[in-house]
Write a protein that holds these residues in place. Structure first.
Motif, PDB file in Angstrom:
ATOM      1  N   ASN A  73       0.817  -1.378  -0.029  1.00  0.00           N
ATOM      2  CA  ASN A  73       0.059  -0.046   0.016  1.00  0.00           C
ATOM      3  C   ASN A  73       0.901   1.077  -0.017  1.00  0.00           C
ATOM      4  N   ASN A  75       3.365   1.762  -1.702  1.00  0.00           N
ATOM      5  CA  ASN A  75       3.698   2.283  -3.238  1.00  0.00           C
ATOM      6  C   ASN A  75       5.016   2.503  -3.341  1.00  0.00           C
ATOM      7  N   ASP A  80       6.167  -5.075  -4.173  1.00  0.00           N
ATOM      8  CA  ASP A  80       5.382  -4.629  -5.508  1.00  0.00           C
ATOM      9  C   ASP A  80       4.434  -5.746  -5.666  1.00  0.00           C
ATOM     10  N   LYS A 103      -4.546   1.681  -3.567  1.00  0.00           N
ATOM     11  CA  LYS A 103      -3.233   1.769  -3.911  1.00  0.00           C
ATOM     12  C   LYS A 103      -2.672   0.207  -4.216  1.00  0.00           C
ATOM     13  N   SER A 263       1.109  -3.349  -6.627  1.00  0.00           N
ATOM     14  CA  SER A 263       1.023  -2.258  -6.332  1.00  0.00           C
ATOM     15  C   SER A 263       0.411  -1.341  -7.415  1.00  0.00           C
ATOM     16  N   LYS A 264      -0.184  -0.273  -7.111  1.00  0.00           N
ATOM     17  CA  LYS A 264      -0.595   0.636  -8.257  1.00  0.00           C
ATOM     18  C   LYS A 264       0.436   1.304  -8.877  1.00  0.00           C
ATOM     19  N   SER A 265       1.390   1.504  -8.147  1.00  0.00           N
ATOM     20  CA  SER A 265       2.741   2.178  -8.556  1.00  0.00           C
ATOM     21  C   SER A 265       3.551   1.253  -9.629  1.00  0.00           C
TER      22      SER A 265
END
Length: 322
Positions: A73, A75, A80, A103, A263-265
Motif C-alpha cells: 500500500n 507504493n 510490489d 493503492k 501495487s498501483k505504482s
C-alpha cells in the motif's frame, strides 16, 4: 551568461541521467513469506518477469501478511507483488487496500485453496478421530499430548497469519480449546513435529491447507466439519480490542480463492508487468508440486520455478501472449 546556461544545462542533463539510472536500478520486488507454496508462486513470477520481460526482480523476505499489505500500500517499492492472497482469509486487507481507488490492485484470476484440520490417517483410524468434535473428548485429545495422558497439542498456524486468529476462534467455538495447548510456531517447526510424529508412530494434529506438499508426503486425513455457513461465520479483526469475544465461527471454511496482488505504482510504471500478472494463475495441483520440489526435494525456490517454467512452455506462452 552563456557559460552559466551551459553549466545549468550540463547539470540538468547529469541529474536527468542520474535519476534515470536510479529509476532503472530499482528492481521489482515480490514477497517471499518463507513457506513453500507461496515461495513456489512468487519465484515463478520472479523468473517469468526476468526471462520473458527482461525485468530485474528481487524476492523480499516478509513473514507477516499485514506487513506485506502495508508495504504494498505504501507504493514505495518495498513490496510490489504478493502472490498468495487467500480469500476470504485476507478479505479485510483486500477491503482496506484494494478498493477501486486504492493503492493495491487485485488480479482477477484465482485458483482454489482448502483449509481445515489434519491428522495422520494412522492416528485417525487407531483412535476413531474423524470429526472436529472428536477433539472435545479428553481421552482423544490426550492422544496428541507428549505422554498420551495430558492436554493435547494442536498447531493452529504461524504468528502473523490471519488464519491463526481465525483458528483461535474456531478452537473455542468447536469446544476443544480447553483440552489443547494452541501452538503458534513457524510452519517449518510444525512440519518437523509432524515428520517426527509420523516416524515415531505418535499423534499429531494441526491446521492444514491445500495446496501443500504435505498431502503428497504423508497420508493425512482432513477432519470432518459442519459445511460452511455464512450465518455461522462472524470474524472481527484483532484491531478491535474485543475481537475474540465478538467473533463466532461454527462451520468449515469456504473454499478459498487465491489471487495475486500488486501495487498501483507498479501498474503505472510497468503496465506490461501488470498485464502479465493479470494473466498468471495456477492450479492447486501445480502449486502442491512446486511446494513439494522446494520442501521435500530440497530445490531452492528459484530452481523449482525455473524447472516448472521450462516444463510448461504452453502455460508461459498464454501468460505472455497478447
Amino acid at each position: 551568461m552563456q557559460t552559466m546556461m551551459k553549466t545549468l544545462l550540463a547539470t540538468s542533463a547529469a541529474l536527468a541521467v542520474l535519476l534515470s539510472a536510479e529509476a532503472k536500478a530499482a528492481p521489482i520486488t515480490v514477497a517471499d513469506p518463507g513457506y513453500a507454496t507461496a515461495q513456489g508462486t512468487a519465484y515463478v513470477v520472479k523468473v517469468l518477469l526476468e526471462e520473458q520481460l527482461g525485468k530485474e526482480v528481487e524476492a523480499v523476505k516478509a513473514s507477516s501478511v499485514p506487513v506485506i499489505w502495508e508495504a504494498l500500500n505504501r507504493n514505495g517499492g518495498e513490496i510490489d507483488i504478493w502472490t498468495d492472497v487467500w480469500l476470504p482469509n485476507q478479505k479485510a486487507l483486500v477491503d482496506q487496500y484494494a478498493t477501486e481507488d486504492g493503492k493495491v490492485k487485485l488480479a482477477a484470476n484465482s485458483y482454489a485453496g482448502t483449509q481445515g484440520y489434519c491428522t495422520t490417517k494412522a492416528t485417525a483410524d487407531a483412535h476413531g478421530i474423524h470429526s472436529v468434535f472428536d477433539l472435545s473428548d479428553p481421552a482423544k485429545a490426550a492422544v496428541f499430548s507428549a505422554d498420551g495422558k495430558g492436554r493435547g497439542k494442536i498447531w493452529i498456524g504461524a504468528a502473523g497469519w490471519l488464519s491463526t486468529n481465525i483458528e483461535t476462534v474456531r478452537a473455542r467455538d468447536y469446544g476443544f480449546a480447553d483440552f489443547f495447548d494452541l501452538q503458534t510456531t513457524d510452519e517449518a517447526v510444525a512440519t518437523a513435529d509432524l515428520d517426527a510424529a509420523v516416524k515415531a508412530g505418535k499423534g499429531w494434529i494441526g491446521y492444514c491447507y491445500g495446496p501443500h506438499q504435505n498431502f503428497a508426503r504423508y497420508e493425512l486425513e482432513v477432519l470432518e466439519e459442519p459445511k460452511h455457513d455464512d450465518a455461522a461465520w462472524t470474524f472481527v479483526e484483532p484491531s478491535d480490542p474485543n475481537w475474540l469475544e465478538k467473533s463466532s465461527i461454527k462451520s468449515a471454511y469456504k473454499d478459498a480463492a487465491i489471487h495475486i496482488a500488486y501495487s498501483k505504482s507498479l501498474a503505472d510504471s510497468a503496465p506490461d508487468v501488470a498485464a502479465v500478472l493479470e494473466k498468471v494463475t495456477f492450479t492447486t495441483d501445480e502449486v502442491s508440486k512446486l511446494a513439494y520440489a522446494i520442501a521435500v526435494d530440497g530445490k531452492t525456490p528459484e530452481e523449482a520455478a525455473r524447472a516448472w517454467l521450462a516444463a510448461n512452455p504452453d502455460v508461459v506462452a498464454g501468460w505472455i501472449g497478447n
